[in-house]
Design an enzyme around this catalytic site. Sequence first.
Site, PDB file in Angstrom:
ATOM      1  N   CYS A  71     -21.859-206.520 -14.426  1.00 13.90           N
ATOM      2  CA  CYS A  71     -22.401-205.830 -15.599  1.00 13.90           C
ATOM      3  C   CYS A  71     -21.354-205.336 -16.584  1.00 13.90           C
ATOM      4  CB  CYS A  71     -23.310-204.686 -15.172  1.00 13.90           C
ATOM      5  SG  CYS A  71     -22.471-203.329 -14.307  1.00 13.90           S
ATOM      6  N   HIS A 110     -23.933-199.090 -13.267  1.00 12.51           N
ATOM      7  CA  HIS A 110     -24.449-200.194 -14.074  1.00 12.51           C
ATOM      8  C   HIS A 110     -24.317-199.861 -15.555  1.00 12.51           C
ATOM      9  CE1 HIS A 110     -26.638-203.729 -15.167  1.00 12.51           C
ATOM     10  NE2 HIS A 110     -27.481-203.010 -15.891  1.00 12.51           N
ATOM     11  N   ASP A 125     -29.309-206.204 -21.949  1.00 18.13           N
ATOM     12  CA  ASP A 125     -28.590-206.121 -20.670  1.00 18.13           C
ATOM     13  C   ASP A 125     -28.419-207.529 -20.123  1.00 18.13           C
ATOM     14  OD1 ASP A 125     -27.533-205.616 -18.197  1.00 18.13           O
ATOM     15  OD2 ASP A 125     -29.109-204.253 -17.531  1.00 18.13           O
TER      16      ASP A 125
END
Length: 275
Positions: A71, A110, A125
Amino acid sequence: MHDSIDLQAYFRRIGWEGALVPDMSTLQAIVTAHVAVIPFENLNPLLGLPVSLEPAALERKLVHEGRGGYCFEQNLLLQAVLREIGFEVSGLIARVLWTQPEDAITAQTHMLLRVEMAGESWLVDVGFGGQTLVGVLWLQADIEQTTQLEPFRLVQVEGDWRMQSLVRGQWLSLYRFDLRPVPPIDYVVANHYVSTHPDSKFVNHLNVARTLLDSRLSLRNREFTVRRMGHEPERHVLRDGAEVRRVLEREFLIELPAHPQLDQRLDNLPDKFPA
């Protein structure tokens, strides 16, 4: 962190050609192309290699070396790209709830992005593994939002936002977050934990994913799964490290690093990924 990025090299990597206009059409197209080509993967932590969040290192690894990342790498790279185009974009940080109880207190490990456009806020995302967004979500609570794959929604619980996806008829939370600005050092600290801590799943297990418009591919240790909307998942337990290597290269488009321990690590992977 300086956000300079070679846009032309990035666009060649994701195979996208379009006008560099900071609008919804451009944002949606870039996100879709990005997640289809640049896979989620954790080979560096698995091999004991550092994960740098410096822009030059991200560009080198994810753009020029044919690798992927997790991420922080994925969303920091995309953030630099979007800013270069002219989008107003900032980073957020979240506590992962996927496979966890709804009231679990997990670490902030995250990253996701918030984009301001035409007086509205949107979420992007490109780095949540097997449930990575294939599109852009409006930052609005309690509205089911369609994507090319599962529907998603945002809900608010006690001041926090929760990202949820509809899986087999059930709304499941991916993570919870707030909208406070995040200083870069918070990503550095979280990245250090997930890439080096002995209890981190990224250090001990292989986790790879690729998100297409009609399917999700995942490789968790030696279990390779293809999920197509409306069909039962196709699961395959790979026999050995050589087969894992072939799947990484052919299905996930990864140019594997020349590391002396790579074959040994792939050979020693367990069948299943821990819950």
